[in-house]
Enzyme design. Structure first.
Site, PDB file in Angstrom:
ATOM      1  CB  CYS A  89      -0.903   0.022   1.240  1.00 16.62           C
ATOM      2  SG  CYS A  89      -2.445  -0.863   1.036  1.00 16.62           S
ATOM      3  CD  GLN A 143      -2.971  13.560  -2.232  1.00 17.94           C
ATOM      4  OE1 GLN A 143      -3.671  14.104  -3.074  1.00 17.94           O
ATOM      5  NE2 GLN A 143      -3.334  12.451  -1.620  1.00 17.94           N
ATOM      6  CE  LYS A 184       5.328  12.366 -10.449  1.00 17.36           C
ATOM      7  NZ  LYS A 184       5.538  13.624 -11.217  1.00 17.36           N
ATOM      8  CG  LEU A 205      -2.145   7.799   2.163  1.00 21.14           C
ATOM      9  CD1 LEU A 205      -3.245   8.133   1.156  1.00 21.14           C
ATOM     10  CD2 LEU A 205      -2.748   7.531   3.537  1.00 21.14           C
ATOM     11  CE  LYS A 235       3.930  20.518   0.107  1.00 22.02           C
ATOM     12  NZ  LYS A 235       4.289  20.757   1.544  1.00 22.02           N
ATOM     13  N   GLY A 236       5.362  15.630  -5.165  1.00 27.26           N
ATOM     14  CA  GLY A 236       6.226  14.571  -5.680  1.00 27.26           C
ATOM     15  C   GLY A 236       6.547  13.491  -4.673  1.00 27.26           C
ATOM     16  CE1 TYR A 237       8.270  15.293   0.062  1.00 24.56           C
ATOM     17  CE2 TYR A 237       6.156  16.063   0.883  1.00 24.56           C
ATOM     18  CZ  TYR A 237       7.519  16.212   0.785  1.00 24.56           C
ATOM     19  OH  TYR A 237       8.159  17.271   1.401  1.00 24.56           O
ATOM     20  CD  GLU A 293      -0.541  -6.627  -2.360  1.00 27.08           C
ATOM     21  OE1 GLU A 293      -1.767  -6.541  -2.167  1.00 27.08           O
ATOM     22  OE2 GLU A 293       0.309  -6.630  -1.432  1.00 27.08           O
TER      23      GLU A 293
END
Length: 439
Positions: free
Chosen positions: A305, A313, A319, A307, A315-317, A339
């Site tokens: 998972c 969001q 990625k 998130l 901000k490229g986190y 997965e």
């Protein structure tokens, strides 16, 4: 299941969809004006009295936050404490938009002149599909961000029935008040709560602000429990063992489920490692997102998972978290893959990562290079490399083997289309021992 953060984020300050649904009541839904046409107005009033309260399943137009009316379906209803016998609030799903925008609305937000009952779902979906703009279609596609491809029809109906109404509307986490997106199965004693207060360090949750304030005076944590395995300026990553920190792991799952629309919440967190990304300042390390992975995966899954919390969001986190999962795979000397099943949007996000990594190597590499060599260099599974290059039409099958065709101009075009990556993962700053070697 995999959820990526490149979606339209709801507001993080608590004054978005839910607040608009409660407070924006300055205009009434359109009704026939009398203007000398009293019979028409009387007919409208009689119709209103006969259709109320609206039944679950009714389709009607509802005024949304943009001030315009959009088609909705009534999912649930409840009596409003301050109204008469027929005064209800309605939980509605905007049929043009993602399920995370479902909300409770008041009667005066509904255009009762547009009420439809006994509409055949298949016909309605077909009509709606014909009218959708490309932007609206993208919003509906985001419903499948987590994917339910593994569910049969009966299981999917059961899941949707159980999770159809958001139980928690907002949470407070650190300095943010965040609107939630989906149902999360908190313990029964929280059934009457619409807002929860989380300790941002240990993730314990409370019903009242005063409880949180008392807790914060006693809580010794200033970062997630577990080991700090990465630090680069203000970004830090902590590895949390679900077996050693079971309560934290379960609380993280409860929190994550508020923003992930998938069927499974892992209560048995013993089998998982959680990698929690934080922004650090003089007050502590504040969680911005996380990913989890199984301690032992026969399928070579390196991510279960994922998130990024709504306030962080764009901000490229997301990625960064994907890149970090592959950095761990490199340290393990293994290939990895997320997965399955991957949703369309999840696949799009991973294809973007795979494209940037693979094409950057192809641009710099002189001479021939094989799929196997690319896999060894990147820890990306050979099948994922092959499908990515095929989707970009960069690979051909000649004389019994795959040949990569890497024209520099074509590579540049594809790299531009893939967009920028997130913050760089500096491999030299990862101080980590794989789980197998730890044990």
């Amino acid at each position: 299941m995999v959820s990526i953060d490149n979606t339209n984020s709801t507001t993080a300050n608590g004054h978005g969809a839910a607040a608009a649904a409660v407070d924006d009541m300055s205009t009434d839904p359109p009704a026939p004006e009398s203007n000398g046409s009293q019979p028409e107005f009387d007919a409208y009033r009689r119709r209103k009295s006969t259709i109320l309260p609206l039944e679950v399943g009714t389709r009607v137009n509802c005024r949304w936050r943009d001030g315009k009316y959009h088609p909705v379906k009534v999912i649930e209803r409840r009596k409003h404490f301050s109204g008469g016998s027929n005064y209800y609030e309605y939980y509605v799903h905007y049929t043009e938009f993602n399920r995370r925008l479902d909300e409770w609305v008041h009667l005066d937000q509904l255009d009762l002149g547009s009420v439809e009952t006994d509409v055949d779902d298949k016909v309605e979906d077909k009509v709606t599909g014909l009218k959708m703009t490309r932007h609206q279609k993208r919003k509906i596609d985001e419903t499948h961000i987590e994917g339910h491809e593994e569910l049969d029809a009966a299981s999917l109906r059961e899941h949707e029935e159980f999770t159809k109404v958001k139980n928690i509307a907002t949470i407070e986490l650190g300095k943010y008040e965040i609107e939630t997106w989906y149902f999360s199965p908190f313990p029964p004693e929280y059934n009457e709560c619409t807002k929860l207060f989380f300790c941002e360090f240990c993730l314990n949750f409370m019903k009242r602000k005063e409880q949180l304030q008392r807790h914060m005076k006693k809580c010794d944590l200033k970062h997630p429990p577990g080991d700090e395995i990465y630090r680069d300026k203000t970004l830090s990553m902590f590895e949390v063992d679900g077996k050693k920190n079971k309560i934290y792991g379960q609380n993280l799952c409860y929190l994550a489920k508020l923003f992930l629309d998938h069927k499974t919440l892992y209560y048995d967190v013993d089998l998982f490692l959680f990698y929690v990304l934080c922004e650090c300042d003089d007050r502590g390390c504040h969680m911005v997102g996380y990913f989890s992975k199984e301690k032992q995966s026969e399928e070579s899954y390196n991510l279960a998972c994922i998130l990024t919390l709504p306030p962080y969001q764009r901000k490229g986190y997301g990625k960064f978290l994907i890149a970090f999962s592959y950095e761990l795979s490199k340290k393990e000397a293994k290939v990895g893959t997320p997965e399955r099943p991957l949703s369309d949007l999840g696949l799009l996000s991973y294809r973007g990562y795979w494209t940037r990594v693979l094409l950057d190597i192809l641009k710099k590499h002189k001479g021939n290079i094989s799929i196997k060599e690319l896999s060894d260099m990147t820890a990306i599974k050979a099948e994922d490399i092959l499908t990515t290059l095929q989707s970009l039409e960069l690979i051909q099958y000649r004389k019994g083997q795959h040949v990569i065709c890497a024209d520099p101009k074509v590579l540049d075009r594809h790299l531009k289309a893939a967009g920028r990556g997130g913050p760089d993962v500096e491999g030299s700053k990862l101080i980590w021992t794989p789980y197998k070697e730890q044990n």
